[in-house]
Design a protein around this motif. Structure first.
Motif, PDB file in Angstrom:
ATOM      1  N   ALA A 187      -2.572  70.884  23.336  1.00 33.59           N
ATOM      2  CA  ALA A 187      -3.983  71.511  24.227  1.00 33.59           C
ATOM      3  C   ALA A 187      -4.478  72.671  23.206  1.00 33.59           C
ATOM      4  CB  ALA A 187      -3.426  71.919  25.590  1.00 33.59           C
ATOM      5  N   LEU A 188      -3.534  73.556  22.420  1.00 31.16           N
ATOM      6  CA  LEU A 188      -3.959  74.603  21.637  1.00 31.16           C
ATOM      7  C   LEU A 188      -4.708  74.155  20.608  1.00 31.16           C
ATOM      8  CD1 LEU A 188      -3.495  77.617  20.935  1.00 31.16           C
ATOM      9  CD2 LEU A 188      -1.429  76.892  19.939  1.00 31.16           C
ATOM     10  N   VAL A 189      -4.279  72.972  19.940  1.00 30.41           N
ATOM     11  CA  VAL A 189      -4.874  72.473  18.922  1.00 30.41           C
ATOM     12  C   VAL A 189      -6.270  72.084  19.186  1.00 30.41           C
ATOM     13  CG1 VAL A 189      -4.895  70.779  16.978  1.00 30.41           C
ATOM     14  CG2 VAL A 189      -2.521  71.828  17.628  1.00 30.41           C
ATOM     15  N   ASN A 190      -6.309  71.483  19.946  1.00 29.33           N
ATOM     16  CA  ASN A 190      -7.659  70.883  20.887  1.00 29.33           C
ATOM     17  C   ASN A 190      -8.453  72.086  21.040  1.00 29.33           C
ATOM     18  OD1 ASN A 190      -6.907  68.095  20.452  1.00 29.33           O
ATOM     19  ND2 ASN A 190      -6.244  68.011  22.685  1.00 29.33           N
ATOM     20  N   CYS A 191      -7.901  72.980  21.280  1.00 32.77           N
ATOM     21  CA  CYS A 191      -8.862  74.300  21.726  1.00 32.77           C
ATOM     22  C   CYS A 191      -9.468  75.101  20.720  1.00 32.77           C
ATOM     23  CB  CYS A 191      -7.964  75.364  22.746  1.00 32.77           C
ATOM     24  SG  CYS A 191      -9.262  76.457  23.597  1.00 32.77           S
ATOM     25  N   ILE A 192      -8.400  75.097  19.581  1.00 29.35           N
ATOM     26  CA  ILE A 192      -8.766  75.665  18.358  1.00 29.35           C
ATOM     27  C   ILE A 192      -9.719  74.974  17.660  1.00 29.35           C
ATOM     28  CG2 ILE A 192      -8.201  76.129  15.876  1.00 29.35           C
ATOM     29  CD1 ILE A 192      -5.302  76.808  17.000  1.00 29.35           C
ATOM     30  N   GLN A 193      -9.877  73.763  17.515  1.00 26.28           N
ATOM     31  CA  GLN A 193     -10.974  72.844  17.062  1.00 26.28           C
ATOM     32  C   GLN A 193     -12.282  72.948  17.741  1.00 26.28           C
ATOM     33  OE1 GLN A 193      -7.751  69.426  15.790  1.00 26.28           O
ATOM     34  NE2 GLN A 193      -9.747  69.307  15.402  1.00 26.28           N
ATOM     35  N   GLY A 216     -15.810  74.854  16.645  1.00 28.42           N
ATOM     36  CA  GLY A 216     -17.017  74.050  16.517  1.00 28.42           C
ATOM     37  C   GLY A 216     -17.434  73.503  15.355  1.00 28.42           C
ATOM     38  N   PHE A 217     -16.528  73.090  14.532  1.00 24.15           N
ATOM     39  CA  PHE A 217     -16.705  72.418  13.395  1.00 24.15           C
ATOM     40  C   PHE A 217     -16.212  70.969  13.345  1.00 24.15           C
ATOM     41  CE2 PHE A 217     -16.802  76.800  11.671  1.00 24.15           C
ATOM     42  CZ  PHE A 217     -17.902  76.518  10.876  1.00 24.15           C
TER      43      PHE A 217
END
Length: 485
Positions: free
Chosen positions: A143-149, A153-154
């Motif tokens: 979930a953290l990785v998805n949130c960072i991405q 916004g890239f």
């Protein structure tokens, strides 16, 4: 600079001084009396991980064990302030595979800072949100990785290759009511915590430690029972109080706005022309000169003496000015001692640049430095000052230097030291050939001014002669005339 790199640098320096940092060790309790501190620690054996207790007896204890450490708690010090529950953040280190992410980029809800300490793909990130469960993100890497991405916004142009470290954080603004009791002191996060906005944590902690350490060094040589914890409180309390104030304000301007408010808005000037305004995030990212901490001062300290300015008045204004902006052409006792290059030692074989020194070269972390500005070596007050220093203070604790104006030297920069008075003066003599020292220390060429610089680089006294000098060393050592050599 990341913490692992900084710690490696500090440990390497400590090793040169014969000091080893013991990892896997924690303090569990302590007692003290008027002679020493007795501490109980728990250590862990590196090979087996087995824990065992050890008793340590020391003259003093400094608790730099962080906001959750037990030193402050066992001393019973208060830790008043607030926790900003509404401004949670996630901090961490990641390795990214990027195509469109500029290494100078800052995004409203997430910011990245490149760090080569982790590799060429290393980044430190900081993420804030008032709607997401940030604490849950710390426990759920996917979930953290998805949130960072998503925040970046890239899309697929930014891929998280590895999450190396992550933690949730809620800013606290708190400080102790005093920095120590008896022989035990606190410093750094154990004494005060605040928002990371402005990056004041490490520098303020180092200043705490230095403020305590130089006093410890001198008082263990002179008066071990001198109650100097009140002096540290008097000097550091105004600085920390003001620092908490402006970091709280900076935190609010940086993190306390919605993502919409972080967007710059167009405005129309009085001529009807449209212009791009500054976003609140951009406003929050502006840094004043206070952030460099070069103008931190102890002007209201009870142990600084200045015979050239009126005695400062304690109060709210004094507290607000403890981190105040510097003023050109102003130097008072309690200020940071300025540097001055181009000082020529006498006698000097030549004026080659390699032979000149700077003011910082004669300062030291284990001694005071008495700088005697005089127009000539034959000035009577010079011999009086040197006599009182020789009589009352050991040379290893108080270094002394005479600084002459550049006008003293001849066309080739040399100074005539042939007279009987000159030959009998046992002190380092420097010529301010370029005029930097007289300018920075606000001294006229025909003026006598004595400046005492403390081991922490702060001007402890600016006086006119022997009387002021004796007053200063009496305030520092308790009384003049008796010292343990």
């Amino acid at each position: 600079m990341g913490q692992p790199t900084l710690e490696a640098i500090v440990r390497e320096h400590l090793a040169k001084l014969g000091c080893t940092v013991e990892l896997g060790t924690r303090l569990i309790s302590f007692t003290q009396d008027d002679k020493c501190v007795r501490a109980q620690v728990v250590k862990r054996r590196g090979d087996s991980g087995e824990e065992f207790e050890e008793d340590i007896e020391a003259a003093y204890l400094i608790g730099a064990d962080g906001a959750r450490g037990m030193t402050r708690k066992q001393l019973g010090l208060t830790f008043l302030g607030t926790t900003l529950e509404g401004d949670p953040m996630v901090l961490g280190d990641v390795r990214l595979e990027t195509k469109g992410l500029d290494r100078d980029l800052a995004i409203s809800r997430i910011s990245f800072r490149p760090t080569d300490e982790l590799g060429k793909d290393g980044w430190q990130f900081r993420m804030s949100s008032r709607t997401l469960d940030l604490k849950g993100l710390v426990r759920d890497e996917e979930a953290l990785v998805n949130c960072i991405q998503d925040f970046a916004g890239f899309g697929d142009d930014v891929k998280v290759k590895e999450v190396m470290w992550v933690s949730d954080f809620r800013p606290n603004m708190r400080m102790v009511n005093k920095f120590g009791v008896g022989r035990i002191f606190v410093a750094g996060d154990a004494a005060h915590v605040h928002s990371p906005a402005g990056g004041q944590g490490m520098n303020s902690s180092v200043q705490d430690a230095f403020n305590i350490a130089w006093k410890l060094h001198l008082y263990t040589r002179a008066y071990p029972l001198h109650p100097f914890s009140t002096l540290t409180l008097a000097e550091r309390l105004p600085v920390i109080a003001e620092m908490l104030g402006f970091t709280a304000d900076l935190h609010d301007r940086t993190f306390g706005q919605s993502s919409v408010e972080h967007t710059a808005r167009s405005t129309v000037d009085e001529d009807g022309n449209s212009k791009q305004g500054e976003s609140k995030l951009e406003c929050g990212m502006r840094r004043s000169g206070k952030m460099y901490m070069l103008v931190v001062n102890y002007r209201t300290s009870p142990i600084v003496i200045d015979e050239f300015v009126p005695t400062p008045t304690l109060g709210a204004a004094a507290v607000r000015n403890a981190c105040g902006d510097s003023q050109e052409g102003v130097l008072q006792a309690g200020d940071r001692a300025p540097d001055a290059p181009g000082l020529i030692p006498v006698p000097s074989p030549s004026l080659a640049p390699a032979k000149s020194i700077r003011m910082f070269d004669i300062f030291g972390s284990t001694h005071h430095t008495v700088i005697i500005f005089v127009p000539a070596l034959a000035v009577p007050v010079l011999r009086s000052v040197l006599a009182i220093l020789d009589q009352d203070v050991p040379k290893e604790l108080v270094k002394r230097a005479v600084v002459l104006p550049g006008s003293t030297s001849g066309p080739d920069g040399r100074v005539d030291a042939s007279s009987e008075v000159d030959q009998t003066i046992d002190v380092e003599v420097l010529v301010d050939h370029a005029g930097h020292a007289y300018r920075e220390y606000i001294v006229e060429s025909q003026e006598v001014k004595i400046v005492v610089v403390r081991p922490d680089g702060v001007v402890g006294a600016i006086v006119r002669g022997v009387t002021g000098l004796e007053r200063y060393f009496q305030s520092v050592f308790g009384r003049t005339g008796v010292y343990i050599r």
